[in-house]
Each structure stands twice: as C-alpha cells, then as structure tokens.
Design a protein around this motif. Structure first.
Motif, PDB file in Angstrom:
ATOM      1  N   GLN A 220       0.845  -1.189   0.000  1.00 10.18           N
ATOM      2  CA  GLN A 220       0.000   0.000   0.000  1.00 10.18           C
ATOM      3  C   GLN A 220       0.886   1.247   0.000  1.00 10.18           C
ATOM      4  OE1 GLN A 220      -2.459  -0.489   3.506  1.00 10.18           O
ATOM      5  NE2 GLN A 220      -4.012  -1.636   2.385  1.00 10.18           N
ATOM      6  N   SER A 221       0.250   2.419  -0.155  1.00 10.98           N
ATOM      7  CA  SER A 221       1.043   3.645  -0.021  1.00 10.98           C
ATOM      8  C   SER A 221       0.587   4.387   1.235  1.00 10.98           C
ATOM      9  CB  SER A 221       0.894   4.525  -1.263  1.00 10.98           C
ATOM     10  OG  SER A 221      -0.469   4.858  -1.423  1.00 10.98           O
ATOM     11  N   ALA A 222       1.459   5.245   1.749  1.00 11.55           N
ATOM     12  CA  ALA A 222       1.176   5.980   2.986  1.00 11.55           C
ATOM     13  C   ALA A 222       1.439   7.451   2.749  1.00 11.55           C
ATOM     14  CB  ALA A 222       2.068   5.464   4.110  1.00 11.55           C
ATOM     15  N   LEU A 223       0.575   8.304   3.324  1.00 15.50           N
ATOM     16  CA  LEU A 223       0.740   9.761   3.226  1.00 15.50           C
ATOM     17  C   LEU A 223       0.867  10.325   4.632  1.00 15.50           C
ATOM     18  CD1 LEU A 223      -1.874  11.044   0.592  1.00 15.50           C
ATOM     19  CD2 LEU A 223       0.567  10.773   0.291  1.00 15.50           C
ATOM     20  N   PHE A 224       1.961  11.031   4.884  1.00 15.44           N
ATOM     21  CA  PHE A 224       2.138  11.735   6.159  1.00 15.44           C
ATOM     22  C   PHE A 224       2.097  13.238   5.868  1.00 15.44           C
ATOM     23  CE2 PHE A 224       4.396   7.909   7.955  1.00 15.44           C
ATOM     24  CZ  PHE A 224       3.538   7.748   9.047  1.00 15.44           C
ATOM     25  N   PRO A 225       1.050  13.974   6.305  1.00 14.43           N
ATOM     26  CA  PRO A 225       1.058  15.425   6.085  1.00 14.43           C
ATOM     27  C   PRO A 225       2.006  16.116   7.061  1.00 14.43           C
ATOM     28  CG  PRO A 225      -0.908  14.771   7.309  1.00 14.43           C
ATOM     29  CD  PRO A 225      -0.156  13.503   6.986  1.00 14.43           C
ATOM     30  N   CYS A 226       2.540  17.260   6.646  1.00 16.10           N
ATOM     31  CA  CYS A 226       3.291  18.141   7.552  1.00 16.10           C
ATOM     32  C   CYS A 226       3.116  19.533   6.979  1.00 16.10           C
ATOM     33  CB  CYS A 226       4.757  17.729   7.615  1.00 16.10           C
ATOM     34  SG  CYS A 226       5.698  18.737   8.768  1.00 16.10           S
ATOM     35  N   VAL A 227       1.940  20.114   7.236  1.00 17.60           N
ATOM     36  CA  VAL A 227       1.577  21.380   6.602  1.00 17.60           C
ATOM     37  C   VAL A 227       1.950  22.503   7.563  1.00 17.60           C
ATOM     38  CG1 VAL A 227      -0.249  22.689   5.504  1.00 17.60           C
ATOM     39  CG2 VAL A 227      -0.307  20.185   5.441  1.00 17.60           C
ATOM     40  N   ALA A 228       2.832  23.390   7.116  1.00 19.13           N
ATOM     41  CA  ALA A 228       3.321  24.473   7.979  1.00 19.13           C
ATOM     42  C   ALA A 228       3.044  25.819   7.318  1.00 19.13           C
ATOM     43  CB  ALA A 228       4.810  24.300   8.221  1.00 19.13           C
ATOM     44  N   ALA A 229       2.825  26.850   8.144  1.00 16.05           N
ATOM     45  CA  ALA A 229       2.631  28.216   7.641  1.00 16.05           C
ATOM     46  C   ALA A 229       3.639  29.123   8.318  1.00 16.05           C
ATOM     47  CB  ALA A 229       1.214  28.689   7.949  1.00 16.05           C
ATOM     48  N   PRO A 234       7.963  28.167   4.858  1.00 22.72           N
ATOM     49  CA  PRO A 234       8.733  27.100   5.525  1.00 22.72           C
ATOM     50  C   PRO A 234       9.282  26.084   4.536  1.00 22.72           C
ATOM     51  CG  PRO A 234       6.526  27.357   6.480  1.00 22.72           C
ATOM     52  CD  PRO A 234       6.553  28.149   5.221  1.00 22.72           C
ATOM     53  N   LEU A 235      10.452  25.547   4.892  1.00 26.00           N
ATOM     54  CA  LEU A 235      11.038  24.403   4.168  1.00 26.00           C
ATOM     55  C   LEU A 235      10.761  23.153   4.997  1.00 26.00           C
ATOM     56  CD1 LEU A 235      14.505  25.806   3.081  1.00 26.00           C
ATOM     57  CD2 LEU A 235      12.638  25.140   1.583  1.00 26.00           C
ATOM     58  N   ILE A 236      10.396  22.048   4.352  1.00 32.57           N
ATOM     59  CA  ILE A 236      10.052  20.806   5.075  1.00 32.57           C
ATOM     60  C   ILE A 236      11.085  19.727   4.732  1.00 32.57           C
ATOM     61  CG2 ILE A 236       8.288  19.037   5.483  1.00 32.57           C
ATOM     62  CD1 ILE A 236       7.306  21.754   6.318  1.00 32.57           C
ATOM     63  N   ARG A 237      11.628  19.109   5.780  1.00 29.12           N
ATOM     64  CA  ARG A 237      12.494  17.926   5.605  1.00 29.12           C
ATOM     65  C   ARG A 237      11.880  16.779   6.390  1.00 29.12           C
ATOM     66  NH1 ARG A 237      17.084  18.218   8.259  1.00 29.12           N
ATOM     67  NH2 ARG A 237      16.625  20.101   9.462  1.00 29.12           N
ATOM     68  N   GLN A 254       8.529  10.278  -1.640  1.00 32.24           N
ATOM     69  CA  GLN A 254       8.303  11.475  -2.451  1.00 32.24           C
ATOM     70  C   GLN A 254       7.830  12.605  -1.542  1.00 32.24           C
ATOM     71  OE1 GLN A 254       8.486  11.619  -5.873  1.00 32.24           O
ATOM     72  NE2 GLN A 254       9.014   9.489  -6.202  1.00 32.24           N
ATOM     73  N   LEU A 255       8.361  13.796  -1.761  1.00 32.04           N
ATOM     74  CA  LEU A 255       7.876  14.976  -1.026  1.00 32.04           C
ATOM     75  C   LEU A 255       6.873  15.680  -1.934  1.00 32.04           C
ATOM     76  CD1 LEU A 255       8.139  16.537   1.595  1.00 32.04           C
ATOM     77  CD2 LEU A 255       9.870  17.949   0.518  1.00 32.04           C
ATOM     78  N   LEU A 256       5.605  15.617  -1.570  1.00 30.38           N
ATOM     79  CA  LEU A 256       4.546  16.227  -2.381  1.00 30.38           C
ATOM     80  C   LEU A 256       4.393  17.693  -1.972  1.00 30.38           C
ATOM     81  CD1 LEU A 256       1.913  13.339  -2.258  1.00 30.38           C
ATOM     82  CD2 LEU A 256       3.750  13.696  -3.900  1.00 30.38           C
ATOM     83  N   PRO A 257       3.705  18.486  -2.792  1.00 28.03           N
ATOM     84  CA  PRO A 257       3.485  19.892  -2.422  1.00 28.03           C
ATOM     85  C   PRO A 257       2.836  19.984  -1.050  1.00 28.03           C
ATOM     86  CG  PRO A 257       2.806  19.505  -4.692  1.00 28.03           C
ATOM     87  CD  PRO A 257       3.161  18.173  -4.131  1.00 28.03           C
ATOM     88  N   GLY A 258       3.202  21.053  -0.305  1.00 25.90           N
ATOM     89  CA  GLY A 258       2.625  21.236   1.031  1.00 25.90           C
ATOM     90  C   GLY A 258       3.339  20.440   2.095  1.00 25.90           C
ATOM     91  N   GLY A 259       4.490  19.844   1.761  1.00 21.90           N
ATOM     92  CA  GLY A 259       5.278  19.141   2.790  1.00 21.90           C
ATOM     93  C   GLY A 259       4.820  17.723   3.062  1.00 21.90           C
ATOM     94  N   ILE A 277      10.517  18.062   9.856  1.00 22.73           N
ATOM     95  CA  ILE A 277      11.231  19.228  10.398  1.00 22.73           C
ATOM     96  C   ILE A 277      10.858  20.411   9.507  1.00 22.73           C
ATOM     97  CG2 ILE A 277      13.490  20.203  10.988  1.00 22.73           C
ATOM     98  CD1 ILE A 277      13.744  16.664  10.398  1.00 22.73           C
ATOM     99  N   ALA A 278      10.181  21.401  10.112  1.00 23.66           N
ATOM    100  CA  ALA A 278       9.794  22.604   9.364  1.00 23.66           C
ATOM    101  C   ALA A 278      10.721  23.741   9.781  1.00 23.66           C
ATOM    102  CB  ALA A 278       8.339  22.955   9.658  1.00 23.66           C
ATOM    103  N   GLU A 279      11.299  24.457   8.797  1.00 25.42           N
ATOM    104  CA  GLU A 279      12.243  25.536   9.088  1.00 25.42           C
ATOM    105  C   GLU A 279      11.794  26.803   8.368  1.00 25.42           C
ATOM    106  OE1 GLU A 279      15.662  23.555   7.609  1.00 25.42           O
ATOM    107  OE2 GLU A 279      16.346  22.912   9.586  1.00 25.42           O
ATOM    108  N   SER A 280      11.742  27.925   9.121  1.00 20.00           N
ATOM    109  CA  SER A 280      11.401  29.218   8.517  1.00 20.00           C
ATOM    110  C   SER A 280      12.255  30.252   9.219  1.00 20.00           C
ATOM    111  CB  SER A 280       9.913  29.502   8.730  1.00 20.00           C
ATOM    112  OG  SER A 280       9.627  30.837   8.377  1.00 20.00           O
ATOM    113  N   GLY A 281      13.178  30.882   8.462  1.00 16.92           N
ATOM    114  CA  GLY A 281      14.112  31.833   9.096  1.00 16.92           C
ATOM    115  C   GLY A 281      14.898  31.115  10.176  1.00 16.92           C
TER     116      GLY A 281
END
Length: 911
Positions: A220-229, A234-237, A254-259, A277-281
């Motif tokens: 199967q496939s799995a999706l883990f969201p990590c939506v940051a504002a 923000p950059l998502i790793r 795969q890193l899909l749009p929106g982290g 890991i979300a990074e902004s500034g």
C-alpha cells in the motif's frame, strides 16, 4: 495398483474482503477444483446459509455468492459479517476457504466539518472533513459546488481533509465535501477559503496539520502530512528513525506539495518513527508520527499429504509468519479440530494425531489468522490397509517407528501369533513387554513385530514397532499412571503381517504421592532480627505429612539455611536488620520431600543504626562558619534507610552547652553563626525512622579571628629552612607575609634531585615537619606551598644533602630564643638573642659560636647573608634603607648545631 492416490482438491478462487454501501449488490467470489465437481455451500459468521428459499442471496454457477441490495440499518445488519466458502466431495472430504469480511459503510455522517479559513498567497491551507475509516474511500470535495479539477497542488489526505498548497487567488471559494454512499450524495457544511496577499512582515512558524500515526499493509502507499505556515515560506524535511530521508523523487519516498511525505509500495522495513522538520528563518518545529506495517499471514511451510496405516502416529506440519503474530487452528473436513489426548498441537502450530483410525481420513487444513487477514493451506490423509505398503513420498510426516518392515508383500505363509506375551516391567508411566517367536517360526530371526495398545474402553489403538529383526521385547513410554492398557503383538515376515496374540491387560502403577507445594505461604517481619513464616497444608499428598522444612537465604547470598518445623508456622530469629531474605517451604511424607513452594521475599524491619558515620572532617570556612563532611555508617550497620543526620556541637571551653542540628541525607553541613576565634567540637550521628544511632567521637576546629580572602591562592611562605640529618630532614617555615588571604595548610614536596616524587599536606597551624625514611648522603630538593580551597600558591625551593651514615648523628643543640631586631639607622640593625643551653647568667665559657643570617624578600630570590659571632648580639651593617629584613640565629658547638631560631623582622629607616 493397490495404493489409492491423493486427490487434487483445492480452491481456484477464494473470497476477498469487501466494502459495500447500503442497497448495492455484492459478489463474494469462490471456485473449487476436484475431479468430481464439488458441492459449494456458504457459511456466514460460522453458520450455514440456507440459500434455497432466499430471494436476496443466491449461489452462482461457479460457486460465488451474490447478495442483492445489501440491507443495513442501525438495528438490522443481516449482511455485514464474515463469509466462508465450503466445498464438499461426498466420500472424499470437505475443504473451507479463507474467511472474507463484508463491511457495509454506515450511514453517511461527518465526524468533523470544514471551517472558514484564510491563507497567504503561496502558502498552504488545510480544510478539515473527517469521516469513519470505512467511509473515507467514498469521500470527495467540491469548490463552489463543482467537483475539484485534478491538480498536483490539491491533495486529499487520509481521513478526508483537503490540502491546498502554493495557494493562488483562483483557489478562493466555498468548499464542501460529499459522501457518495447510498444514492443521493450527502454534503457537509460549506466553508469559505480566502486568499490574502503576501505577508510583508515575517510570520511566526506554525504547524497547520502535523503527521498522524498510520497503519499500512505491504504494497500500500502511505501519506504523512506536515503542513506548515510562516514567513519566509517554511522548508520541510523528513527523517525516519532520526535518519534523513532522500525525497528527490527518485525513490519510493516522495515529497509532495505542502510538505506531504508519500511512501509508495510500503515494505515491512519502512515501519518506524517519521519526523517532519519545518524551518522558517531561525524558527524550527518538529512533529513525529509512527508508521506501523502489518502483514497478513503467510505460509513458510504448508501441510503435506500423508499415507499411513491404522494405529500409527502422524504429524501435519504448518509454519506461518505475519504481523501481528498469527494464531493457528486446524480444520478436518470443514470442522475445527478440538485438541484432546489423541489430537495435539505440537511445536506451536503442528497437528499430531495419535493412534490413527479409519475415520481420521480426509482433508486437514491449517488456518492462520491475525488482525489484517487469514489464510488456509490443506493436505490429505489416506489410511491404507495393513497389507499395502506405504509408498515412499518426499520426506513424510510419519512419527512412528521406521516402516522398513512394510516392504511390498509377496505370496507365502504368514506367521502365527507370537507366544507368551508378558509385561516384565510395570512402572507408573512405562511398561516393558517381552514374548517368544510364533510356533510357525520358532527361530524368528527375520521377523519384526508391531505392538498395538490402547486404553481399556477406547477403540483408538496406537502402534509401536520393534527396531530390528528378531527383537522380542519393547518399551512402551508416555503412559498414564494407574490406568489399564490392552496390548497385542503381531509378527511380520516378508509375506506380510500374521496373526495377533491374545489381548493382554496391564495396569500401570499408581504415582507415588509426594506432597504438593504448601499453599498460601506468607512471611512478615515482626522485629528487626526476626521473620515469621506461615503456610497451609498441601492440597495433594497431604494424608501423612511428617514435617516441613523451611529454607531461607539472605538476598545476594548463595547458601540456604534450613530448619525443621512440625506445624504450619515458624519464626526465624537472629537475622540481619533491614535485610531482604527469601523463604520457601517443602513438605515431607514417608516417600520423601514434596514440591517446593515459590520463594517469598521479605525485608526485616529497620532499627537505629548500630555504628556512627565514618570519616568526619572539619573545614573552617571563615570567622563564623565551619563545614562538616562525613560518610554514612558502614553498609551492614545502617539497619534501615538513613533518613538524616543529627549534628551536635559545643564550644570547647563550655562543654555543657550543646547545640543540636538535624539535617537531611546529604553528607555535609555548613554550621554558621559561630563566634570568631573560638574552638568548637562537633559530632555526627545517623538517623532512621526508628531513631538516632551512635555518634562519632568529638572533632574540634577553631574559627578564624578575622574574615580572610579566599578568592585567590595564598602567597608564597615568607621563609623555608631545612636541616638535614642522616635519614630525615627537618623542615621549618614561616607563613606568607600577607595575612589577609586564607591558608588552609601547607604542601611539602620532596625527592632526590626533584621535589615532585612525594607530597605531604599539613595543617595551617603547623610550622615544622620532619621528612622521614630518606636515603643517607643524598641530595634532596624540597618545595613548600601554602594552599586554600582555590588552589596552591607559589612554591619556595630548598635543597639539602642528608648526612653520611657512618658519622653518628650528634643530638642537636637547642636553637637560640628571643631573637630581637633593633633598628639603629637606615643601614644598621642590631640583633640580640638568648641561649637556653647556657647557665642562667648567660656567660659563654666554651668554644661555641653563633651564626646570624639575614635577607630581604625584595626581590623574592635574594640569597641569605651570614656572619658568625661569639657573643649574644651582632651588628648587621650595609643594609638597604627603608627595607624589611628577616633575621634568624643558630648555635654551633663542636660537631653539634641547632636548627635556625624563630625569625625576627625589622625595617631600616628611610635615608
């Protein structure tokens, strides 16, 4: 040609789990293969369905089950459940398929609804819309009441929420989600999404949708969201188990749009903790979620077809794997096998059948099941007539003795019955049988024998074969005590098995009844040195208990002690205080010791400590406080948990006036508020909840006269004198001139040629020390440093050569006393002294002389100057003006000299 062959009988198609909606039609597929067409029936939740008079459910020609217009309401759910296809061929047997689950999606209901939200241009937004797991596949989204067009930026997350990334003005509108579950869609509330212009100011980082735990199956496939504002965007790793994941698009991650992290084609190895890991500034946020990978059951070893004869023992093997670990049950001709004396589960999942009878023939299936699936694998058992040899199969699962004697039979006379079958040894769980060869073959060298046996009244015989031709005895093991068994023996030659001996009944011995374990063993401590143990009479073998043995042992030791007890209780005395002991009880009857009880562990009660604390030391901190430090009483003397320490102290001058201070369990205490320049005595005692133990001896120390500086190390001592003897050197010194810095003691270093070989530390009050155990005629270098809690000061160096051994060491003379310096001018000082080794009138009548030495400390490395005198005074001239000098005097008479006197100081007048 006499051997019946195995009949291929298996499922071509088995039913799979189905998700349906109310009113829909469902097909549960099933198709079985056999040379005689099988009859197909269906079970639901374990019971057969009557499909003949059913207008909604019908059997299709291939064996599949059709359910028209699924019925499902709050109180009536006749179609939801577990379905199993059952295939039967009369006179051959029955097989069952895997179990398939039919889930009917409930009434369309939203557990959460979308809410109005706003998003900056280029940012990400999440619109919530949660439904139950079985409804999630039926959910879709609309914007402004139109289905959403496919767009890589817009993603529906597991559970139903909608993620819009890199938002633009075109994304603004009214959003709602729809459930297409039963005819007309059911819609959620509408929620407006506003798209705002770019943020001019930096916005703080926030997680709009952190990842949530997921459970997936392999493939199967799995999706883990990590939506940051935030602003900057923000950059998502992503990392798994703290190792950063490559999400460049080349692999399964795969890193899909929106982290969002997508894992394609999940494997067992992917399970673990995923961190985004979300990074902004300069801001960083982290969130974690667990991926659990469950695996349906899979067969590592399937059961194999078996040929056997009646009375033999067989084992069907079955080995499975899966996550969670599958459970296994066995089915014979469609019915679950219930374990008994003759049907046993061995080695976790294998089925052992003992003492086969003809009715055991048929199809056996191993059914493995866990939370995410089930599977079945089967095999056929054929029981051949005795005159038919068992064909050689690939490794079979026969467990009886070797079947070499079942060689193909040839025509000819068969043996008569073996003679004189007797039980020569009868025990509780085994019997030895012996016999004589049949009358038809009195030598019997080439005969083998089969011994058939059964419990009286049971029609299931078991068989044991002799291990080599001509052998006329056998040991039958694994019997039950005090049970009647029936035995018969059959001889076999190359033509086949012969006549059976007459049945022989033998009863095994009763088991010797040793006592069982004594129930309800309890132990409690009644005092710091005793424990009382109680128990009850054993439930078995208790008719004639003669006595009990109580065993006990200190925890951590390896030697048990024991005591004989007549009754059901005993108090053990003389134990260590506050110490764990284990106790166990063994009952004895006339046959000997019975089964021991489990250990019970109890700790003796605590008491006051039996010894004082160790190594009490005092450190004067200043004019008003003294620091006490100590170690606990030795381990075996604490007698309990130390709860604190009691400190008692008093002025040495007033012994009756004692102050008491109670502290915690720390091993030091600063006593403050003392009087300056006063000697105090201290003692410390340890406490438990039971009270206070013995105290240490009194230890004394004197507070300083004035508060001195201890922010730096002491200065250099103002003088260092050494006097060598044969095997020792007497060292004397004066303290640093600056008396404002704390001196806690002096460190004396010494060694041959170097001062670093040995170090001795002495109290701050001491002014001399004798270094012992030195070598004669050796050149020693000596250093002296003053020290305090900050560290050691600058050293003074001296060297001395110890005297040779051969010269007897004359006893030293007493040094001059009362040395005084009288300043006469800017360059002259008169030194006067007294000599206690002279008569009272201080008249010099012998050839003694005095040596005066002097020096200034500026600069620090100036050398002593010396002069000799024969009177009790000397005029020192040629000194520098306005300079501090130190003076000392020694006396010499013949070969005897004194040490240097105490130092006198004097400062010349200004010019």
């Amino acid at each position: 040609s006499l051997v019946r062959t195995f009949t291929p009988f298996y499922f071509l198609v088995e039913p799979l789990d189905v998700l349906s909606v109310r009113g829909a039609s469902v097909i549960m597929n099933c198709s079985a293969h056999c040379e005689s067409p099988p009859r197909i029936e269906w079970r639901k939740d374990g019971s057969f369905l009557n499909l003949v008079s059913d207008d909604r459910r019908q059997l299709l020609p291939d064996g599949s089950l059709l359910i028209n217009s699924v019925v499902h309401s709050k109180h009536n759910k006749p179609d939801e459940g577990y379905y199993q296809c059952v295939a039967t061929v009369d006179s051959l047997g029955t097989i069952v398929s895997r179990t398939a689950k039919l889930t009917v999606a409930g009434l369309p209901r939203f557990t959460s609804q979308p809410e109005p939200t706003s998003v900056r241009r280029g940012g990400s937004a999440v619109l919530g819309c949660e439904v139950t797991a079985e409804l999630a596949p039926l959910l879709r989204w609309e914007r402004d009441r139109q289905p959403l067009a496919p767009d890589g930026r817009v993603l529906q997350l597991p559970g139903g929420a909608l993620l819009i990334s890199n938002a633009s003005e075109a994304d603004a509108g009214l959003y709602r989600c729809a459930l297409d579950s039963a005819g007309t869609p059911k819609y959620s509330d509408e929620a407006e999404l506003k798209v705002l212009p770019d943020a001019e100011e930096p916005q703080s980082l926030a997680l709009l949708k952190p990842p949530a735990p997921l459970t997936r199956l392999p493939g199967q496939s799995a999706l883990f969201p990590c939506v940051a504002a935030g602003s900057p965007p923000p950059l998502i790793r992503w990392a798994r188990n703290q190792e950063e994941l490559p999400t460049d698009g080349s692999g399964r991650f795969q890193l899909l749009p929106g982290g969002v992290l997508e894992i394609r084609d999940v494997t067992e190895a992917d399970a673990g903790t995923f961190t985004c890991i979300a990074e902004s500034g300069n801001d960083t946020l982290e969130a974690q979620a667990e991926l659990t990978v469950q695996v349906p059951p899979r067969f590592l070893r399937r059961p194999a077809n078996i040929y056997a004869h009646e009375s033999m023992d067989i084992v069907f093997e079955c080995e499975v794997t899966g996550k969670p670990t599958p459970t296994v049950k066995w089915v014979k001709n469609g019915d679950v096998v219930i374990p008994s004396d003759y049907f046993k589960i061995v080695k976790e999942h294998n089925l052992q059948v003992l003492g086969l009878v003809k009715s055991d023939e048929g199809f056996y299936q191993c059914i493995a099941e866990n939370d995410v699936g089930n599977a079945q694998a089967g095999a056929q058992l054929i029981i051949l007539d005795f005159d038919v040899a068992i064909p050689t199969l690939p490794p079979t699962s026969l467990t009886s003795a070797t079947n070499d004697h079942l060689a193909p039979a040839t025509a000819g006379p068969l043996p008569s019955a073996p003679r004189d079958v007797v039980a020569t040894l009868v025990s509780t769980r085994f019997i030895r049988l012996t016999w004589r060869p049949p009358a038809s073959d009195p030598q019997g060298d080439n005969l083998t024998y089969s011994i058939f046996y059964t419990k009286e009244g049971i029609n299931r015989e078991r068989v044991e074969n002799t291990s080599r031709p001509g052998e006329t005895q056998v040991m039958i093991q694994n019997l039950m005590p005090e049970t009647v068994y029936v035995f018969r023996v059959v001889a076999q030659n190359r033509h086949g098995p012969g006549e059976s001996s007459a049945p022989l009944k033998v009863a095994t011995q009763p088991e010797v009844q040793l006592p069982g374990p004594a129930p309800n063993v309890r132990a409690f401590s009644g005092s710091p040195t005793s424990v009382t143990v109680t128990w009850e009479t054993p439930l078995s073998g208790n008719g004639d208990i003669q006595n009990y043995k109580l065993y006990y042992m200190e925890k951590g030791q390896h030697t048990e002690q024991d005591v004989d007890v007549a009754g059901l209780a005993h108090t053990v005395t003389g134990l260590k205080k506050f110490t764990e002991y284990s106790f166990r009880v063994v009952a004895y009857n006339k046959h000997g010791p019975g089964v021991s009880t489990h250990d019970v562990v109890v700790r003796t009660l605590s008491d006051v400590p039996s010894a004082p604390p160790q190594n009490l030391t005092l450190e004067v901190r200043n004019s008003k406080s003294i620091l006490l430090q100590w170690q606990p009483p030795p381990a075996g003397t604490q007698s309990g948990q130390i709860t604190g320490y009691k400190i008692r102290y008093r002025k040495v001058s007033r012994k009756s006036d004692v102050t008491e201070s109670v502290g915690g369990t720390q091993l030091s205490q600063l006593i403050e508020g003392l009087e300056r320049g006063t000697e105090y005595s201290f003692r410390v005692a340890a406490m438990t909840i039971n009270g206070t133990g013995p105290a240490t001896d009194w230890v004394s120390a004197e507070t300083f006269e004035s508060d001195l500086d201890e922010t730096r190390v002491p200065e250099v001592p103002s003088s260092l004198h050494v006097r060598p003897l044969v095997t020792s050197i007497v060292v004397s010194w004066t303290p640093p001139e600056n008396q404002d810095v704390v001196v806690r003691g002096y460190a004396i270093g010494y060694g041959i040629g170097s001062p670093h070989a040995q170090t001795i530390k002495v109290d701050y009050k001491q002014r001399y020390y004798t270094i012992e155990n030195l070598d004669p005629s050796s050149h020693y270098v000596i250093t002296l440093k003053a020290f305090n809690n900050v560290g050691e000061g600058i050293p003074l160096y001296e060297s001395a050569v110890t005297r040779p051994h051969s010269v007897p060491d004359p006893s030293p003379m007493m040094p001059p006393v009362g040395v005084q310096a009288s300043i006469l001018s800017h360059d002259t000082i008169r030194i006067t002294w007294a000599d206690n080794s002279l008569p009272k009138n201080q008249k010099i009548t012998d050839a003694r002389f005095y040596t005066v030495r002097w020096k200034t400390n500026i600069p620090a490395n100036t050398k002593y100057k010396t002069a000799n005198a024969t009177t009790l005074s000397y005029l020192v001239t040629g000194l520098k003006p306005n300079t501090l000098y130190e003076f000392s005097v020694m006396v010499t008479k013949g070969r005897r000299s004194s040490t240097w006197s105490m130092t006198a100081h004097g400062t010349t007048f200004e010019l």
